[in-house]
Motif scaffolding. Structure first.
Motif, PDB file in Angstrom:
ATOM      1  N   THR A 117       6.260   0.339  -9.554  1.00 31.74           N
ATOM      2  CA  THR A 117       5.593   0.408 -10.894  1.00 31.74           C
ATOM      3  C   THR A 117       6.220  -0.335 -11.890  1.00 31.74           C
ATOM      4  O   THR A 117       7.247  -0.816 -11.930  1.00 31.74           O
ATOM      5  CB  THR A 117       6.103   1.946 -11.018  1.00 31.74           C
ATOM      6  N   LYS A 167       7.456   5.819   2.403  1.00 27.95           N
ATOM      7  CA  LYS A 167       6.570   5.731   1.312  1.00 27.95           C
ATOM      8  C   LYS A 167       7.282   4.556   0.275  1.00 27.95           C
ATOM      9  O   LYS A 167       8.288   4.811   0.097  1.00 27.95           O
ATOM     10  CB  LYS A 167       6.282   6.869   0.546  1.00 27.95           C
ATOM     11  N   GLU A 183       6.787   2.496  -3.192  1.00 24.67           N
ATOM     12  CA  GLU A 183       5.533   2.383  -4.529  1.00 24.67           C
ATOM     13  C   GLU A 183       6.446   1.281  -5.441  1.00 24.67           C
ATOM     14  O   GLU A 183       7.482   1.496  -5.686  1.00 24.67           O
ATOM     15  CB  GLU A 183       4.933   3.622  -5.274  1.00 24.67           C
ATOM     16  N   ARG A 228       0.834   0.575 -11.201  1.00 24.56           N
ATOM     17  CA  ARG A 228       1.490   1.017 -10.016  1.00 24.56           C
ATOM     18  C   ARG A 228       0.693   0.485  -8.700  1.00 24.56           C
ATOM     19  O   ARG A 228      -0.600   0.390  -8.702  1.00 24.56           O
ATOM     20  CB  ARG A 228       1.076   2.786  -9.633  1.00 24.56           C
ATOM     21  N   TRP A 229       1.727   0.139  -7.823  1.00 26.51           N
ATOM     22  CA  TRP A 229       1.126  -0.224  -6.497  1.00 26.51           C
ATOM     23  C   TRP A 229       1.658   0.458  -5.144  1.00 26.51           C
ATOM     24  O   TRP A 229       2.818   0.645  -5.265  1.00 26.51           O
ATOM     25  CB  TRP A 229       1.548  -1.807  -6.172  1.00 26.51           C
ATOM     26  N   LEU A 230       0.869   0.857  -4.543  1.00 27.48           N
ATOM     27  CA  LEU A 230       1.404   1.629  -3.077  1.00 27.48           C
ATOM     28  C   LEU A 230       1.352   0.585  -2.119  1.00 27.48           C
ATOM     29  O   LEU A 230       0.503   0.198  -1.561  1.00 27.48           O
ATOM     30  CB  LEU A 230       0.608   2.841  -2.978  1.00 27.48           C
ATOM     31  N   THR A 238      -1.176   3.547   5.049  1.00 22.38           N
ATOM     32  CA  THR A 238      -1.261   2.516   4.044  1.00 22.38           C
ATOM     33  C   THR A 238      -0.130   1.555   4.331  1.00 22.38           C
ATOM     34  O   THR A 238       1.031   1.942   4.484  1.00 22.38           O
ATOM     35  CB  THR A 238      -1.279   2.867   2.784  1.00 22.38           C
ATOM     36  N   ASP A 244       2.567   3.923   2.851  1.00 22.39           N
ATOM     37  CA  ASP A 244       2.339   5.575   2.755  1.00 22.39           C
ATOM     38  C   ASP A 244       2.140   5.969   4.151  1.00 22.39           C
ATOM     39  O   ASP A 244       0.981   5.539   4.827  1.00 22.39           O
ATOM     40  CB  ASP A 244       1.413   5.657   1.750  1.00 22.39           C
TER      41      ASP A 244
END
Length: 402
Positions: free
Chosen positions: A168, A164, A166, A22-24, A32, A27
Motif C-alpha cells: 500500500t 498473503k 500486499e 494497493r497491490w495484492l 494470486t 494470496d
C-alpha cells in the motif's frame, strides 16, 4: 467519549486507506501470485522523495523460487525483505552504511530446502543470514525435546512463506509505504496462530517500523514466544564498537559468557575460535514504557538503533559472535518476550506468554540507521536520560542452565 474517540480513529483509518493505492502480490485463497513486479513514484505521479518497490523471484540453487521484495528510496534507505522467509528483513542500507551482516549462508534459501529438525534441531541455521528474523511465534529459543516432541531452534516463523502479501502507498504526502504479509503457523490439533506482519516506511527517512499482530485463531488457548533477532556486522560492528541501552540488569547466559562480563558491552576484532557469547538484559524504559538499544561504531559516527515498548517486549538479549569474517562476524540485539533458553526453561521460569481464543498481541519496533555523529549523539542522550542515576545491576550467575 470513548466511543466517539474510537469512531474518530476508525474513520481516520478508513480515510487513510481510501486515499491509498494497493497491490495484492500473493494470496493463497485466490491463487494470486505476481512474479516479477515493480512500481515507482514516477509511475504513480507522486511528488516528494522518489522511490521504487520491486519484487523478484530468485533462480538457482537453494534459493530457487525465493521471493525478495525491495523498497528503494532516493536519499533514504534501501530495504529488502523476503515473503518466502517469514517476511523477514534481509538487509538495509543507506548513506554508505549497512544494517545486516555477512553470513556464510549467501543464498536466500527457500524453506523447501530446509529441514528444521536436522542436526538435532539446528536446521534453522541452514538459512540464517537475515538482518532481522522473527524467532517464534509458536516457540523460540534453543532446541529441546519435550514429551517426545523436538522443539527446533527459534521456531518456524522465519521459514514460513507468507500466505498473503500486499503493498500500500499513501497518495497523500509523505506517501508512506506499507508492506503487509500474513504468516500462518497451523498444525492439526496443535496450533492455529496467524501473524500479520507490516513494514512501514516513509520515503527519504532513515527509520522504518515493523508492526506485527499475532492472533490465536483456535478455540483453545495457546502459548507463544517471540524474539526479534536483529543482526549487525561491518561497517558498524568493529573493534571497540559499543552496545548501549538503558538497563536494569545484565547477566551471563551461561558459564562461558561469565568470562566476558567485564567487557560485555564492547566488541573485539574478528577473532578465530571465539564462541558465541550471550547476555540476558532487563531493559529500562521511559514513562511511556518506550526504550532504545543501539550499536555504535568505534568512532561514534555510525550506528543502528531499535526502539520498542517493554509492555510488548519486556526482555532483551545481546548476542556477540565476533568470530572470523568468513565464519560470521556479527552481533544480535534481540528484543523479545523471553530469553533464548529452551522453551522448557522459559516455561518453568514464567517467561512464556499465552493467548486466549481470538486474542491478539501487538509488537512494534522502530529501526533507525544512524548515519553520522549527530544521529549517534541523539540516541546516546536518550539512553542517558532513561537510565538516569540508576546503576545497572551486574550478576555473575546465569539465571538458568541448559
Amino acid at each position: 467519549m470513548i466511543n466517539k474517540l474510537l469512531t474518530v480513529c476508525v474513520m481516520a483509518s478508513i480515510s487513510r486507506e481510501s486515499s491509498a493505492q494497493r497491490w495484492l502480490l500473493t494470496d493463497t485463497e485466490t491463487s494470486t501470485e505476481k512474479v516479477d513486479w515493480k512500481i515507482t513514484s514516477e509511475d504513480l505521479k507522486l511528488s516528494g522523495a522518489s522511490f521504487s518497490i520491486e519484487q523478484k523471484v530468485l533462480r538457482g540453487g537453494k534459493q530457487e523460487g525465493s521471493k525478495v521484495l525491495t523498497v528503494t528510496s532516493q536519499n533514504g534507505l534501501t530495504i529488502a525483505l523476503s515473503p518466502s522467509r517469514g517476511m523477514d528483513l534481509l538487509h538495509v542500507s543507506g548513506h554508505g552504511v549497512r544494517l545486516g551482516w555477512d553470513s556464510p549462508v549467501q543464498e536466500i534459501v527457500n524453506p523447501a530446502y530446509i529441514n528444521l529438525e536436522s542436526r538435532n534441531g539446528l536446521g534453522w541455521l541452514d538459512g540464517f543470514n537475515e538482518m532481522m528474523v522473527r524467532c517464534g511465534f509458536e516457540w523460540s529459543g534453543h532446541p529441546v525435546t519435550k514429551d517426545g516432541v523436538l522443539y527446533t531452534l527459534h521456531g518456524r516463523a522465519g521459514n514460513t512463506p507468507a500466505s498473503k502479501v500486499e503493498v500500500t502507498v499513501d497518495e497523500k504526502a509523505p506517501h508512506e509505504i506499507r508492506i503487509r504479509g500474513l504468516l500462518k503457523e497451523v498444525t492439526f490439533k496443535k496450533a492455529k496462530l496467524e501473524t500479520w506482519t507490516e513494514l512501514r516506511y516513509v520515503p527519504g527517512s532513515d527509520s522504518f517500523t515493523v508492526h506485527d499482530v499475532l492472533t490465536n485463531q483456535a478455540d483453545y488457548a495457546h502459548d507463544y514466544q517471540i524474539i526479534y533477532h536483529s543482526n549487525f556486522g561491518t561497517p558498524i560492528l568493529e573493534k571497540d564498537a559499543r552496545f548501549i541501552a538503558p538497563l536494569k540488569s545484565v547477566s551471563p547466559f551461561n558459564d562461558y559468557a561469565k568470562s566476558g562480563l567485564n567487557t560485555w558491552n564492547v566488541y573485539g576484532a574478528p577473532t578465530k575460535d571465539f564462541d558465541e557469547m550471550v547476555f540476558n538484559l532487563a531493559p529500562k524504559a521511559d514513562s511511556d514504557s518506550k526504550t532504545v538499544a543501539a550499536l555504535i561504531n568505534s568512532k561514534g559516527d555510525k550506528g543502528a538503533s531499535i526502539e520498542f515498548d517493554i509492555r510488548q517486549l519486556p526482555l532483551l538479549t545481546l548476542w556477540k559472535n565476533t568470530d572470523t569474517l568468513k565464519q560470521g562476524y556479527v552481533t544480535g540485539i534481540e528484543p523479545g518476550t523471553n530469553y533464548a533458553y529452551p522453551v522448557t526453561i522459559e516455561e518453568a521460569q514464567g517467561r512464556v506468554k499465552r493467548l486466549q481464543p481470538g486474542q491478539s498481541a501487538e509488537f512494534t519496533l522502530t529501526y533507525s540507521l544512524l548515519k553520522d555523529a549527530g544521529a549517534v549523539q541523539k540516541v546516546e542522550q536518550r539512553v542517558k536520560q532513561i537510565q538516569g542515576g540508576d546503576v545497572i545491576a551486574i550478576s555473575e550467575t546465569p539465571i538458568a542452565k541448559e
